[in-house]
Enzyme design. Structure first.
Site: not given
Lengths: 397, 120
Positions: B33, B35, B60, B104
């Site tokens: 993903c 992250d 991000c 997130c």
């Protein structure tokens, strides 16, 4: 600095050419007739469409009756693939299989259309690409079976600019088609190629070809599908006799006029390629020397790639964060493609080329165009290193 | 796509960086993903309160903003209080993350819980 507005995302869309807009405006104002009407208003509009059809046909080296105007390149891709399959299904006997060959790096308009058809029992082969993002002709040949009906390959990739060997594929198909009754059809998505490469359909040997208006300084909301006259496709939007019974819906007259007009302005491609290559090479060299841990993705040789796209990976940075920071500095670039920037999975194109998930997530696409200047490239080269540095501080990498 | 508050925490995060001699570290994320994040914590041994916290996040804009927010929310809290911070708290404090980015907020709470578990 705050007022800087640098557009480095020409592969996502291009600004509308001013002269093209001028030609379009009457059809948004006083020349509002419905092209299907038989009175003067209607005839005026339908004449404009006829003219645009001539302009596009001239560009592709085909007949006017082979040009279908659609609402977008995605629609053209859908009409090419679904329209052909639909017509083949009706012509084929029960139990006869349908086979499509495409690549792993197609635009989603092709890829997801193929995925969708797979769910309906159609066999689809997704060709791999090398680290340069180009398919291997031998791979393609070995996947062709007596059941293969359609080969659909993009001419130039929107994320990395890799140019596929379309002419060679066209020749292979032509040869195969001579020897058997079962015909293989050849579709290409030439959306990104149109500004730079020769698109004569006979020289390329294609049966179906997709174009977009807004990638060539024309308006959004208009696409083109070239369909060779002996290729039978069925409409996917029904409801009227528009576009030779292949695409129902009152024509987007102004958009079509814009499409025709903008395509006549694509000239002297070779000299334009040279001048944009200069800017791109300056940009690439600058990035690779000024930013440690940066890497260029895509083909190495000039002849294998479009002159206006450069795709990088920056270790220790995430692409979207980089795009957002650069945006604050007035520079518009993108991660993979605009169409997939809402997705969380890394670029399917970069993954197919063998990049790791992290490398793919750290990618940035810079695409130049008609109005790009050296000063803009220099400003980008000034801003980028500190931006990458800042994000690396935050990531600790 | 992102509101002003998210942009603020993304552009000027207060808590990014590394604590050189942390009492505990918490990690979360996966390369798929995109992250990856690490939290560094200093804990007051008497009160069990978080007396310093910093993050390093590869991700991000939303991931960076959420990282900054989890640090802000947990700073000065006891570990028991800190583990109760959930993803909605983080998202709400940021003025709600876009639906695609809600993971997130989950990620940063995971990292904090990982740190607390590691400390115990």
């Amino acid at each position: 600095m705050k007022n800087k507005k640098i557009y480095f995302d020409y592969a996502a869309t291009t600004p509308l050419d001013k002269d093209v807009l001028k030609k379009m405006l009457p059809y948004l104002k006083e020349k509002y007739g419905n092209p299907s009407s038989i009175h003067k208003f209607g005839r005026e509009a339908s004449a404009a469409i006829d003219n645009a059809r001539i302009q596009v046909a001239k560009f592709l080296g085909c007949k006017e009756a082979e040009i279908i105007f659609t609402g977008s390149a995605s629609e053209s891709d859908n009409l090419a693939i679904r329209g052909l399959i639909k017509s083949l299904r009706r012509a084929k006997g029960a139990g006869e299989k349908i086979h499509i060959i495409t690549s792993q790096i197609e635009h989603k308009a092709v890829l997801e259309t193929c995925n969708d058809l797979e769910k309906e029992g159609i066999k689809v082969t997704y060709l791999p690409v090398g680290p340069d993002g180009i398919i291997n002709i031998d791979d393609l040949e070995s996947e062709i079976t007596p059941e293969t009906d359609l080969i659909t390959i993009m001419y130039a990739n929107n994320e990395i600019g890799a140019i596929q060997p379309i002419k060679k594929i066209g020749q292979i198909i032509k040869k195969l088609n001579q020897n058997k009754e079962h015909r293989i059809y050849f579709h290409i998505d030439a959306v990104q190629a149109a500004n730079w490469l020769d698109l004569n359909v006979n020289e390329l040997g294609v049966d179906l070809l997709t174009l977009s208006g807004h990638k060539i300084y024309g308006p959004k909301g208009v696409g083109v599908l070239f369909a060779r006259e002996n290729v039978k496709i069925s409409p996917i939007i029904t409801g009227g006799a528009h576009e030779f019974n292949l695409r129902a819906g009152t024509e987007n007259v102004a958009g079509i006029v814009g499409m025709g007009e903008t395509i006549t302005k694509i000239k002297n491609q070779k000299s334009k390629v040279k001048s944009i290559e200069k800017l791109r090479d300056k940009l690439i060299k600058g990035v690779l020397t000024k930013v440690k841990g940066s890497k260029l993705n895509g083909p190495i040789k000039d002849e294998d790639k479009l002159p206006n796209i450069a795709n990088f990976s920056f270790e220790g940075c995430e692409g979207e964060a980089l795009v957002m920071y650069l945006d604050q500095a007035g520079i518009a670039v993108s991660t993979g493609s605009a169409c997939t920037s809402q997705a969380l999975t890394p670029s399917h194109v970069l993954i197919a080329m063998g990049l790791s998930d992290l490398e793919a997530h750290s990618s940035l696409r810079v695409s130049l165009g008609r109005y790009t200047t050296l000063a803009e490239v220099n400003y980008f080269l000034k801003v980028l290193p500190k931006t990458v540095e800042r994000l690396r501080k935050i990531s600790g990498r | 796509m992102y509101n002003k508050k998210i942009m603020e925490h993304f552009t000027n995060p207060k808590f990014f960086g590394k604590i050189e001699d942390p009492d505990v570290i918490g990690k979360a994320g996966n390369p798929r993903c995109g992250d990856l994040l690490t939290l560094y914590l200093k804990i007051d041994k008497k009160t069990n309160k978080i007396k310093d916290i910093k993050f390093e996040t590869l991700g991000c804009a939303a991931a960076i903003a959420a990282s900054d927010m989890i640090c802000q929310l947990s700073m000065g809290k006891t570990l028991d209080q800190a583990v109760k911070i959930n993803f909605q708290d983080v998202s709400n404090e940021l003025g709600v993350l876009p639906p695609l980015k809600i993971h997130c907020a989950q990620l940063v709470t995971e990292a904090l819980r990982d740190a607390v578990n590691n400390y115990k």
